[in-house]
Design a protein around this motif. Structure first.
Motif, PDB file in Angstrom:
ATOM      1  N   ARG A  52      83.615  64.076  71.479  1.00 49.16           N
ATOM      2  CA  ARG A  52      82.963  63.219  72.467  1.00 49.16           C
ATOM      3  C   ARG A  52      83.335  63.772  73.844  1.00 49.16           C
ATOM      4  NH1 ARG A  52      84.847  58.810  68.833  1.00 49.16           N
ATOM      5  NH2 ARG A  52      83.005  57.912  67.852  1.00 49.16           N
ATOM      6  N   ALA A  85      75.721  69.564  76.170  1.00 52.65           N
ATOM      7  CA  ALA A  85      74.848  69.285  75.026  1.00 52.65           C
ATOM      8  C   ALA A  85      74.182  70.551  74.497  1.00 52.65           C
ATOM      9  CB  ALA A  85      73.802  68.254  75.430  1.00 52.65           C
ATOM     10  N   ASP A 109      76.767  69.872  68.334  1.00 52.92           N
ATOM     11  CA  ASP A 109      77.528  69.003  67.440  1.00 52.92           C
ATOM     12  C   ASP A 109      78.234  67.876  68.181  1.00 52.92           C
ATOM     13  OD1 ASP A 109      79.194  71.143  68.589  1.00 52.92           O
ATOM     14  OD2 ASP A 109      80.817  70.182  67.479  1.00 52.92           O
ATOM     15  N   GLU A 142      79.002  64.721  70.926  1.00 48.44           N
ATOM     16  CA  GLU A 142      78.410  63.483  71.435  1.00 48.44           C
ATOM     17  C   GLU A 142      78.711  63.458  72.932  1.00 48.44           C
ATOM     18  OE1 GLU A 142      78.813  59.695  69.140  1.00 48.44           O
ATOM     19  OE2 GLU A 142      79.961  59.104  70.914  1.00 48.44           O
ATOM     20  N   GLU A 160      69.134  65.302  71.778  1.00 50.01           N
ATOM     21  CA  GLU A 160      69.330  63.976  71.208  1.00 50.01           C
ATOM     22  C   GLU A 160      70.791  63.547  71.191  1.00 50.01           C
ATOM     23  OE1 GLU A 160      67.493  63.961  67.399  1.00 50.01           O
ATOM     24  OE2 GLU A 160      65.457  64.239  68.199  1.00 50.01           O
ATOM     25  N   ASN A 161      71.691  64.431  71.651  1.00 48.58           N
ATOM     26  CA  ASN A 161      73.120  64.112  71.610  1.00 48.58           C
ATOM     27  C   ASN A 161      73.675  63.702  72.975  1.00 48.58           C
ATOM     28  OD1 ASN A 161      72.711  66.780  72.511  1.00 48.58           O
ATOM     29  ND2 ASN A 161      74.757  67.432  71.882  1.00 48.58           N
TER      30      ASN A 161
END
Length: 204
Positions: free
Chosen positions: A64, A80, A85, A87, A111-112
Motif C-alpha cells: 500500500r 501505479a 501489484d 494499492e 484500477e489500483n
C-alpha cells in the motif's frame, strides 16, 4: 500562502487543459488545471523524487503506497504504473486535485489507484510506503503535524520518502524527524538540483 496548498475548495477558476508529461518512462496525455500545485507540469522537487526511486527502499509486493498531497497525480500515477501489484492511495485536501488525479488514473486505465480526502482514508490501513513532495509552505507547525499524522500510519516495516528543497529546510526537517520518530532511522538518501530525498526507515 497559495490557496492550492490547504484549501479544500479553491475560489480560483478551474481552467482545465491537456498536460503532456513523461512518467514511469512513458509519454502520457493527461489533464490538469491552473488551480492545483504545479498544474502546468512536473515540478522540480517531484521530478527529483521520481528520478531517484531506485535509491529509496523498494516497497514489498502488494504494498500500500500513499501519495501525500497528490496534486494532479504524478507520484500516484508513477507508483501505479511501476507497481501494478500495489494499492496506491492518493490523498489531497483539494477537491480539484483529487478530481484530476482520479480522472488521470481513469484515463490511463489504472484500477489500483484510490483517491480520497484525508479524512476519508480508512483508519485500519497500514502503509508500506509514503512517497511525497510535502507542502513545505503551509508552515512549520502544520507541516510537522501533517508528517507525524501520516508517518504514524506506516506499518512497522513501512518507509516514507520525502523530497524537500535544501533552501526550504531539508536538513533541519531531517533532524526534527529523527528526533520525533525515535523508533525509526531518518536518512538523506539522495541529493540533486537543490533538493534532498529524506527517507524514514522501518521500525528498528
Amino acid at each position: 500562502m497559495d490557496e492550492h496548498y490547504f484549501t479544500p475548495s479553491p475560489a480560483s477558476e478551474d481552467r482545465r487543459f491537456p498536460l503532456r508529461v513523461r512518467l514511469a518512462g512513458r509519454d502520457l496525455e493527461l489533464v490538469s488545471s491552473a488551480s492545483v500545485f504545479s498544474g502546468h507540469g512536473l515540478d522540480k522537487a517531484t521530478a527529483v523524487l521520481l528520478d531517484r526511486l531506485d535509491e529509496i527502499t523498494e516497497p514489498p509486493p502488494g504494498a500500500r503506497i500513499l501519495d501525500l498531497g497528490c496534486g494532479w497525480g504524478p507520484i500516484a500515477l508513477t507508483a501505479a504504473l511501476l507497481r501494478p501489484d500495489a494499492e496506491v492511495w492518493a490523498v489531497d485536501v483539494s477537491e480539484r486535485a483529487r478530481q484530476l488525479t482520479a480522472e488521470n488514473a481513469d484515463g490511463l486505465g489504472l484500477e489500483n489507484v484510490r483517491v480520497v480526502a484525508p479524512e476519508e482514508f480508512p483508519e485500519d490501513i497500514a502503509l508500506e510506503a509514503i512517497w511525497s513532495n510535502p507542502p513545505i509552505r503551509i508552515g512549520k507547525q502544520a507541516l510537522h503535524e501533517l508528517l507525524l499524522t501520516w508517518t504514524a500510519r506506516l506499518s512497522p516495516h513501512g518507509t516514507a520518502a520525502l523530497v524537500v528543497g535544501k533552501n526550504l529546510g531539508a536538513d533541519p526537517l531531517a533532524r526534527w524527524l529523527d528526533q520525533q520518530l525515535s523508533a525509526r532511522e531518518v536518512a538523506k538518501v539522495a541529493s540533486a538540483k537543490g533538493f534532498r530525498v529524506l527517507e524514514v526507515g522501518p521500525a528498528r
